[in-house]
Design a protein around this motif. Structure first.
Motif, PDB file in Angstrom:
ATOM      1  N   THR A  57       0.836  -1.193   0.000  1.00  0.00           N
ATOM      2  CA  THR A  57       0.000   0.000   0.000  1.00  0.00           C
ATOM      3  C   THR A  57       0.873   1.246   0.000  1.00  0.00           C
ATOM      4  O   THR A  57       2.025   1.197   0.438  1.00  0.00           O
ATOM      5  N   ARG A  58       0.333   2.313  -0.507  1.00  0.00           N
ATOM      6  CA  ARG A  58       0.970   3.608  -0.305  1.00  0.00           C
ATOM      7  C   ARG A  58       0.418   4.205   0.979  1.00  0.00           C
ATOM      8  O   ARG A  58      -0.674   3.834   1.425  1.00  0.00           O
ATOM      9  N   GLY A  59       1.183   5.116   1.565  1.00  0.00           N
ATOM     10  CA  GLY A  59       0.728   5.717   2.807  1.00  0.00           C
ATOM     11  C   GLY A  59       1.208   7.144   2.957  1.00  0.00           C
ATOM     12  O   GLY A  59       2.197   7.548   2.329  1.00  0.00           O
ATOM     13  N   LEU A  76      11.927   8.854   7.342  1.00  0.00           N
ATOM     14  CA  LEU A  76      10.816   8.257   6.597  1.00  0.00           C
ATOM     15  C   LEU A  76       9.466   8.519   7.267  1.00  0.00           C
ATOM     16  O   LEU A  76       8.427   8.424   6.613  1.00  0.00           O
ATOM     17  N   TYR A  77       9.486   8.839   8.549  1.00  0.00           N
ATOM     18  CA  TYR A  77       8.233   8.932   9.294  1.00  0.00           C
ATOM     19  C   TYR A  77       7.939  10.346   9.782  1.00  0.00           C
ATOM     20  O   TYR A  77       7.175  10.544  10.719  1.00  0.00           O
ATOM     21  N   GLN A  78       8.557  11.330   9.113  1.00  0.00           N
ATOM     22  CA  GLN A  78       8.206  12.718   9.387  1.00  0.00           C
ATOM     23  C   GLN A  78       6.801  12.993   8.840  1.00  0.00           C
ATOM     24  O   GLN A  78       6.383  12.405   7.841  1.00  0.00           O
ATOM     25  N   PRO A  79       6.033  13.891   9.481  1.00  0.00           N
ATOM     26  CA  PRO A  79       4.667  14.162   9.033  1.00  0.00           C
ATOM     27  C   PRO A  79       4.577  14.502   7.556  1.00  0.00           C
ATOM     28  O   PRO A  79       5.383  15.261   7.028  1.00  0.00           O
ATOM     29  N   LEU A  80       3.610  13.875   6.887  1.00  0.00           N
ATOM     30  CA  LEU A  80       3.241  14.043   5.484  1.00  0.00           C
ATOM     31  C   LEU A  80       4.182  13.328   4.512  1.00  0.00           C
ATOM     32  O   LEU A  80       3.989  13.420   3.300  1.00  0.00           O
ATOM     33  N   THR A  81       5.190  12.595   5.003  1.00  0.00           N
ATOM     34  CA  THR A  81       6.033  11.814   4.101  1.00  0.00           C
ATOM     35  C   THR A  81       5.170  10.809   3.343  1.00  0.00           C
ATOM     36  O   THR A  81       4.287  10.159   3.921  1.00  0.00           O
ATOM     37  N   LEU A  82       5.410  10.684   2.055  1.00  0.00           N
ATOM     38  CA  LEU A  82       4.662   9.772   1.192  1.00  0.00           C
ATOM     39  C   LEU A  82       5.451   8.478   1.065  1.00  0.00           C
ATOM     40  O   LEU A  82       6.609   8.494   0.637  1.00  0.00           O
ATOM     41  N   LEU A  83       4.827   7.360   1.398  1.00  0.00           N
ATOM     42  CA  LEU A  83       5.541   6.094   1.489  1.00  0.00           C
ATOM     43  C   LEU A  83       4.967   5.035   0.550  1.00  0.00           C
ATOM     44  O   LEU A  83       3.761   5.015   0.272  1.00  0.00           O
ATOM     45  N   SER A 101       6.677  -4.254   7.175  1.00  0.00           N
ATOM     46  CA  SER A 101       7.765  -5.119   6.707  1.00  0.00           C
ATOM     47  C   SER A 101       8.810  -4.322   5.933  1.00  0.00           C
ATOM     48  O   SER A 101      10.016  -4.477   6.155  1.00  0.00           O
ATOM     49  N   GLU A 102       8.342  -3.445   5.029  1.00  0.00           N
ATOM     50  CA  GLU A 102       9.242  -2.633   4.214  1.00  0.00           C
ATOM     51  C   GLU A 102       8.624  -1.253   4.039  1.00  0.00           C
ATOM     52  O   GLU A 102       7.407  -1.117   3.959  1.00  0.00           O
ATOM     53  N   ALA A 103       9.464  -0.233   3.957  1.00  0.00           N
ATOM     54  CA  ALA A 103       8.986   1.126   3.683  1.00  0.00           C
ATOM     55  C   ALA A 103      10.066   1.904   2.954  1.00  0.00           C
ATOM     56  O   ALA A 103      11.246   1.816   3.294  1.00  0.00           O
ATOM     57  N   ARG A 104       9.646   2.641   1.945  1.00  0.00           N
ATOM     58  CA  ARG A 104      10.554   3.545   1.241  1.00  0.00           C
ATOM     59  C   ARG A 104       9.760   4.760   0.797  1.00  0.00           C
ATOM     60  O   ARG A 104       8.517   4.727   0.716  1.00  0.00           O
ATOM     61  N   CYS A 105      10.465   5.826   0.506  1.00  0.00           N
ATOM     62  CA  CYS A 105       9.807   7.070   0.107  1.00  0.00           C
ATOM     63  C   CYS A 105       9.166   6.908  -1.268  1.00  0.00           C
ATOM     64  O   CYS A 105       9.805   6.439  -2.212  1.00  0.00           O
ATOM     65  N   HIS A 106       7.905   7.286  -1.379  1.00  0.00           N
ATOM     66  CA  HIS A 106       7.188   7.194  -2.652  1.00  0.00           C
ATOM     67  C   HIS A 106       7.549   8.363  -3.561  1.00  0.00           C
ATOM     68  O   HIS A 106       7.929   8.182  -4.711  1.00  0.00           O
TER      69      HIS A 106
END
Length: 233
Positions: A5-7, A50-57, A74-79
């Motif tokens: 998913t994107r977040g 990666l988890y600063q407010p409004l970061t797109l993941l 499990s995994e996260a990277r900047c979108h």
């Protein structure tokens, strides 16, 4: 099971020495809470950015259906990385205000693709734009209710609803101008520049926030509003 998913990161709080608990509005599952271990540790390079407010993941998450419990990523990277918001004081101030609004307004634990697309596209535009963006947060506040189920349609409708519950007073000489500005905010694209006098802007944001108070229980006060007012004056 694993789910892609994107977040959009809404906010996070520190949890233990190296971990955080993050609220993330996901494209596929709505608002979710995740515990992320080790991101505040410098041992292997901190990933807290990666988890600063409004970061797109872009994320792969462990997903359990029909549960509101804290889950894991499990995994996260900047979108889409932001190139301007973190380094422009005016943009970062507006972004913090928007993040606080979202933290109070987004309660859904189910997907809302239209809302997610609106938020993502608005934030990408805001980061990229070189145009006058001083009305962006007002356009944002005016447009988001249509995706939350309480679209005001017009300034007259909004003002009438607010005045029935929590009246907002403003000078009669400003009434027509305020209505014109709100109607512009409702109908314009972000690309359109809306010139708003400082005093009028203050009345408009008060009215918009009262409209949110009316429709969202426990919306509360916004700590970032004072800084925003100082920056925009």
């Amino acid at each position: 099971m694993l789910k892609k998913t994107r977040g959009i990161v809404i906010h996070y709080t520190k949890y233990s020495e190296t971990s955080i608990i993050a609220k993330i509005f996901t494209e596929e599952m709505g608002m979710k809470t995740y515990i992320i271990n080790g991101v505040r540790s410098n041992k292997n390079g901190s990933k807290i950015a990666l988890y600063q407010p409004l970061t797109l993941l872009d994320m792969v998450v462990y997903y359990k259906q029909n549960t509101s419990n804290i889950q894991r990523i499990s995994e996260a990277r900047c979108h889409v990385p932001f190139h301007n918001i973190p380094f422009d004081f005016q943009k970062s101030t507006i972004a913090l205000f928007i993040a606080e609004v979202l933290s109070k307004a987004l309660r859904e634990e189910e997907e809302n693709h239209l809302l997610f697309d609106f938020l993502l596209n608005a934030l990408v535009w805001f980061d990229d734009t070189q145009k006058d963006f001083r009305a962006f947060h007002l356009q944002f506040l005016a447009k988001m209710p249509r995706f939350l189920g309480f679209d005001p349609q017009s300034a007259d409708v909004m003002i009438a609803e607010v005045n029935n519950q929590r009246p907002v007073s403003f000078p009669s000489t400003k009434s027509t101008q305020i209505k014109q500005v709100i109607n512009q905010l409702l109908s314009s694209n972000f690309e359109e520049t809306i010139a708003i006098e400082s005093a009028t802007r203050s009345y408009v944001i008060d009215l918009l926030l009262e409209y949110y108070h009316l429709h969202i229980g426990g919306f509360g006060t916004l700590k970032s509003l004072t800084v925003l007012r100082e920056m925009m004056d």
